[in-house]
Write an enzyme that holds these catalytic residues in place. Structure first.
Site, PDB file in Angstrom:
ATOM      1  N   GLU A 422       0.797  -1.233   0.000  1.00 34.03           N
ATOM      2  CA  GLU A 422       0.000   0.000   0.000  1.00 34.03           C
ATOM      3  C   GLU A 422       0.828   1.280   0.000  1.00 34.03           C
ATOM      4  O   GLU A 422       0.444   2.259   0.625  1.00 34.03           O
ATOM      5  CB  GLU A 422      -0.944  -0.015   1.222  1.00 34.03           C
ATOM      6  CG  GLU A 422      -1.903  -1.179   1.194  1.00 34.03           C
ATOM      7  CD  GLU A 422      -2.692  -1.346   2.490  1.00 34.03           C
ATOM      8  OE1 GLU A 422      -3.849  -1.758   2.408  1.00 34.03           O
ATOM      9  OE2 GLU A 422      -2.153  -1.069   3.580  1.00 34.03           O
TER      10      GLU A 422
HETATM   11  C1  TNX Z   1      -4.415  -4.136   4.683  1.00 33.69           C
HETATM   12  S1  TNX Z   1      -2.808  -6.385   4.078  1.00 33.69           S
HETATM   13  C2  TNX Z   1      -3.153  -3.860   5.185  1.00 33.69           C
HETATM   14  C3  TNX Z   1      -3.020  -3.380   6.548  1.00 33.69           C
HETATM   15  C4  TNX Z   1      -4.336  -3.224   7.241  1.00 33.69           C
HETATM   16  C5  TNX Z   1      -5.230  -4.380   6.877  1.00 33.69           C
HETATM   17  C6  TNX Z   1      -6.524  -4.376   7.593  1.00 33.69           C
HETATM   18  C7  TNX Z   1      -1.685  -5.381   4.140  1.00 33.69           C
HETATM   19  C8  TNX Z   1      -0.409  -5.855   3.719  1.00 33.69           C
HETATM   20  N1  TNX Z   1      -1.983  -4.141   4.540  1.00 33.69           N
HETATM   21  O1  TNX Z   1      -2.305  -2.165   6.550  1.00 33.69           O
HETATM   22  O2  TNX Z   1      -4.104  -3.196   8.595  1.00 33.69           O
HETATM   23  O3  TNX Z   1      -5.470  -4.332   5.499  1.00 33.69           O
HETATM   24  O4  TNX Z   1      -7.232  -5.546   7.339  1.00 33.69           O
END
Ligand code: TNX
EC number: 3.2.1.52
Length: 634
Positions: A422
């Protein structure tokens, strides 16, 4: 689980044959000898009721199980734990004694012998004479082929008496591959030799005179001890002495994992959890033969690991969390304590420093890392994707090298997780360039890099591992990275994300990847889950717990249990053992264990938990209250 009352098939068949109103009593009049035999059996049962747990009732399901109801063993009060001189094996012997002492009240001394002979509890490294003609170990890829593959292992049926298992109590009963069907007619004899147990496998022999756990490694012995723990009555989980018969069901069990990497992740950034909570989580992993604890140590809301060369990361960056609480961080000594505690339980800690995004906490401490060199305010919301360290600044790479160097030096395990998820504002070549440089920094520390699957487009680094958290099982970029040599840890968001709610009314958790009840956590196959990724590229599975809405240890346990054992079974057990009906039955028996140990869990309606009376005299489990309103702020 309560024993099923024995019924006589003859009796019920006979009753079925009687036409109503024409009962011929003479046909039912038992001979005196029969009566005497029945009385003897009843008396015997009163003296020695069957073991309350069956040999196949283990989670994760063992590879091979051969019950022998005539070979149940009862632990005597004067039992010792016998073990050879290997220090790691002695450590496991001590752990077995530590597990059993509180509930039994028995002293359980450790006896170290040059060659272990017999006795009530024996741990043996590199044991038993290898039986002749044993087949080669099964691979994960073969497993994926389904029951046929297991048949190939168990199906090399030798006459009873030619393999090691046949020596147990002189009983030659067949083996049940996958451990899901303990009935004595399921398959051929045990065919995994003691020389094939590998790095984590073990063999457990229960005879009327004792329990012997054999393995090639102390890790295998440790897993065998966890199995033995599950084979004892649930009262063994009691922290104080209980008057009980400590019966272990007789037979042989041979077991080893399908995948080498089996883990859980705890996000200690969104909410901070102290050392004691983490140690308890490690205990939960060890019970289910999970061997990796991934700690998500840094994120926007808090930096949780002290770095001597960049001290404000924790003094400034560690002082917040979701919802505005005080946060916290681990000193080097705290972290080493976690690592040591985990190592004693054969669990490897995987530290994650999430880069280049998810870095707001670091930027509050060191604005020189920010693209605009301005310190942002601390962040206590739950949005993602807004923060990043400047990929164009050399200072950023000093920071990355210092941090990863120190964390690597504190970490005995082989892995360094660099996040990579992300980072919405670092795109294209800026992103892949950052990841490639960071991968090289990791290689320079001597560790192997893991990243969330977003790092797939970056160039290959030797041995690199991607952690899949997608929800649709398809990603050509990931498949291509695997073709270039990457391996995969499977954490599909819609099956393995333990921060997802169980049901719409679950008081905490997310639902962006859907609801995950126990069956959904269980019903998928890591070996075939991602298109274009063959089973032999799968390193294993991991269940992440993100903690935006999770604030206490009881809430961690509530989200973990009972889903963590489902993921553990996918990682450990042969695919041929996969069976929802059998799993839910086996899992049900763990409710009273958790209750007795004071561990919180979700009484998932799909699991046939034993009636309350079976769990009587145990502490009630805590049900979490909704969290203290984490306010998403954007
Ligand atoms: C996605 S999955 C994220 C996290 C959040 C999560 C909540 C991933 C690698 N990143 O930053 O906490 O969703 O479900």
């Amino acid at each position: 689980m309560p024993p099923t009352p024995a019924t006589s098939p003859e009796t019920s068949a006979g009753a079925d044959r009687e036409p109503p109103g024409q009962v011929d009593l003479s046909a039912h009049r038992p001979a005196a000898a029969e009566l005497a035999r029945a009385a003897e059996l009843t008396a015997g049962e009163l003296l020695a009721p069957p073991a309350p747990v069956r040999l196949g009732d283990v989670v994760p399901a063992p590879e091979q199980v051969r019950p022998d109801p005539t070979a149940d063993f009862t632990l005597p009060a004067d039992a010792a734990v016998r073990v050879g001189p290997d220090p790691d094996a002695r450590e496991v012997a001590e752990q077995l004694a530590e597990l059993l002492r509180p509930a039994t009240g028995y002293p359980l001394p450790i006896v170290v012998e040059a060659t272990t002979t017999g006795g009530p509890l024996v741990l043996t490294l590199a044991a038993a004479t290898p039986p002749a003609g044993v087949p080669r170990p099964r691979t994960a890829a073969e497993d994926t082929a389904g029951a046929g593959a297991a048949g190939a292992v168990a199906g090399a049926a030798e006459p009873a008496g030619t393999d090691g298992a046949a020596s147990v109590g002189g009983v030659a009963e067949p083996v049940s591959p996958g451990g899901v069907d303990p009935t004595p007619s399921a398959a051929g004899p045990t065919t995994v030799g003691a020389d094939e147990l590998g790095a984590e496998g073990y063999r457990l022999d229960v005879t009327p005179t004792g329990v012997r756990i054999s393995a090639d490694t102390a890790t295998g012995l440790f897993h065998g001890v966890q199995t033995l723990r599950q084979l004892l009555p649930a009262a063994v989980e009691s922290p104080s002495p209980v008057a009980a018969r400590w019966v272990v069901p007789g037979g042989v069990l041979v077991d080893r994992p399908r995948f080498p990497y089996r883990g859980a992740m705890l996000d200690v950034s969104r909410h901070f959890f102290g050392v004691a909570d983490v140690l308890r989580v490690i205990d939960h992993l060890a019970r289910y033969k999970l061997n990796h604890l991934h700690l998500h140590l840094t994120d926007d809301q808090g930096w949780r690991i002290a770095v001597d060369s960049w001290p404000a990361l924790t003094t400034v960056g560690g002082a917040t969390e979701v919802g505005g609480g005080p946060g916290g961080f681990y000193t080097g000594a705290d972290y080493r304590r976690i690592v040591r505690y985990a190592a004693r339980r054969h669990v490897t800690v995987v530290p994650e420093i999430d880069l280049p995004g998810h870095t707001n906490a670091a930027l509050t401490a060191y604005p020189e890392l920010a693209p605009d060199r301005v310190a942002p305010p601390p962040y206590t919301g739950t949005e993602v994707g807004f923060s990043y360290v400047d990929p164009a600044s050399e200072r950023t790479y000093d920071f990355v090298a210092d941090v990863l160097g120190e964390v690597a030096a504190l970490t005995p395990g082989p892995w360094l997780h660099i996040g990579g998820d992300e980072a919405f504002k670092v795109k294209g070549a800026a992103y892949t360039g950052f990841v490639e440089r960071t991968q090289r920094i990791v290689a320079g520390t001597g560790k192997t890099v893991i990243g969330w699957h977003q790092i797939a487009p970056a160039g290959h680094a030797e041995e690199r591992v991607l952690q899949w958290w997608g929800t649709d099982g398809t990603d050509p970029v990931v498949a291509e990275a695997v073709r270039r040599g990457a391996r995969l840890i499977l954490s599909p968001g819609n099956h393995a994300y333990l921060d997802m709610k169980y049901a719409p009314d679950t008081p905490i958790g997310h639902d962006w990847a859907g609801l995950i009840d126990v069956r959904r956590a269980y019903d998928w196959d890591p070996g075939t889950h991602v298109a274009g990724v063959p089973a032999d590229a799968v390193l294993g599975v991991e269940a992440p717990l993100w903690t935006e809405s999770v604030t206490t240890l009881a809430e961690i346990e509530f989200m973990f249990l009972p889903r963590l054992p489902a993921i553990a079974e996918l990682g450990w057990s042969p695919r041929s053992a996969h069976d929802w009906a059998g799993f839910r039955e086996r899992l049900a028996g763990h409710g009273p264990r958790w209750a007795t140990a004071g561990i919180a869990f979700h009484r998932a309606p799909e699991i046939p938990w034993p009636a309350e009376r079976d769990a009587a005299d145990t502490p009630t489990t805590a049900t979490p209250t909704p969290p203290a309103t984490p306010t998403p702020t954007g």
